[in-house]
Scaffold this active site. Structure first.
Site, PDB file in Angstrom:
ATOM      1  N   GLU A  22      -4.215  -9.493   2.525  1.00 51.50           N
ATOM      2  CA  GLU A  22      -4.898  -9.876   3.700  1.00 51.50           C
ATOM      3  C   GLU A  22      -5.450 -10.892   3.763  1.00 51.50           C
ATOM      4  O   GLU A  22      -6.525 -11.279   5.172  1.00 51.50           O
ATOM      5  CB  GLU A  22      -5.018  -8.277   3.464  1.00 51.50           C
ATOM      6  CG  GLU A  22      -4.426  -7.391   4.241  1.00 51.50           C
ATOM      7  CD  GLU A  22      -3.972  -6.467   3.400  1.00 51.50           C
ATOM      8  OE1 GLU A  22      -2.748  -5.389   3.399  1.00 51.50           O
ATOM      9  OE2 GLU A  22      -3.759  -7.653   2.484  1.00 51.50           O
ATOM     10  N   GLU A  30       0.694  -1.133   0.165  1.00 51.35           N
ATOM     11  CA  GLU A  30       0.416  -0.204  -0.010  1.00 51.35           C
ATOM     12  C   GLU A  30       0.861   1.598   0.085  1.00 51.35           C
ATOM     13  O   GLU A  30       0.833   2.028  -0.625  1.00 51.35           O
ATOM     14  CB  GLU A  30      -1.294   0.369   1.265  1.00 51.35           C
ATOM     15  CG  GLU A  30      -2.145  -1.578   1.570  1.00 51.35           C
ATOM     16  CD  GLU A  30      -2.738  -1.319   1.924  1.00 51.35           C
ATOM     17  OE1 GLU A  30      -3.803  -0.859   2.229  1.00 51.35           O
ATOM     18  OE2 GLU A  30      -2.663  -1.467   3.323  1.00 51.35           O
TER      19      GLU A  30
END
Length: 261
Positions: A134, A114
């Site tokens: 995730e 990210e």
């Protein structure tokens, strides 16, 4: 600037180098590291002596996401606060006035990817791997991974990463446009510093204007972007640097031999 415990700052000329220093944890991000990244990048954004920023990790990892041990021990309130603080951290990188170059030296996973998605230029070595895993924890990214991955990779590529949790060699992201170059490990920092120095040597107002314009192109409409482009260009043309460089170029052109017809 402050003394940091989870990262270091080195400045050479107009280039700042930020290095994550939790190598024993593959530079996994805990709350302290998150706050230090935010503080440092917000300070660098306002530092007129800095023209470009290189960010990298110590050891085998760029940043292997959040520190799961700390993550698992958070209460619901602490978890929400961590996510809110993360929004500010990623904004400090993405919205920084200075171009940010990621030198990806190893794993960039979860929050690490990210952060890469927030950078303006990405150079990686041949061992670097990126992913948003995730889903393996039954979760989704919380630092903008679902949104920025679609912007920079397209929806189908983003879905593949998000829904499978795949960890992918950085070389596979060159064609997608996220990674600019793959270089040998020993060339990673020299190449990142070379690019940063080249960019930092240009007029700061022009570089900052370009960063703002390309960011707007991703999220704004074309008419607004074209108007913004004209405004930025007009200001630069009228500036002392712009006037000098245009006149110097014109004078050099006038002295060049004419091509034979």
């Amino acid at each position: 600037m402050s003394v940091y415990r989870t990262l270091t700052l080195e400045i050479s000329g107009r280039v700042a180098v930020v290095t994550f220093r939790r190598a024993d944890q593959l530079n996994a991000m805990n709350r302290l590291m998150q706050s230090e990244i935010t503080e440092l990048f917000e300070a660098l954004s306002q530092d007129d002596s800095v023209g470009a920023i290189v960010v990298t990790g110590e050891g085998r990892g760029f940043m292997a996401g959040a520190d799961i041990k700390e993550y698992a021990a958070q209460t619901a309130v602490e978890f929400d606060a961590f996510q809110a603080a993360g929004t500010r951290m990623y904004a400090a990188v993405e919205n920084n006035r200075k171009p940010v170059i990621a030198a990806v030296n190893g794993f960039a996973l979860g929050g690490g990817m990210e952060l890469v998605l927030c950078c303006d230029i990405v150079i990686a070595n041949q061992f670097a791997k990126l992913g948003l895993p995730e889903i393996k924890l039954g979760l989704v990214p919380g630092g903008g991974g679902t949104q920025r991955s679609v912007q920079k990779l397209g929806r189908n590529r983003a879905n593949f990463l998000l829904m499978t949790g795949a960890i992918v060699p950085a070389s596979e992201f060159v064609g997608a446009g996220l990674v600019n170059e793959i270089v040998d490990a020993e060339r990673l920092m020299p190449r990142a510093l070379e690019l940063a120095g080249m960019i930092a040597a240009e007029p700061a107002a022009a570089i900052e204007g370009l960063k703002a314009l390309t960011a707007h192109a991703v999220s704004g409409d074309l008419a607004d972007g074209l108007a913004m482009e004209r405004d930025v260009l007009g200001g630069l043309y009228r500036s002392e640097t712009g006037q000098r460089r245009v006149k110097e170029f014109a004078e050099k052109s006038a002295t060049r031999p004419k091509a034979a017809k």
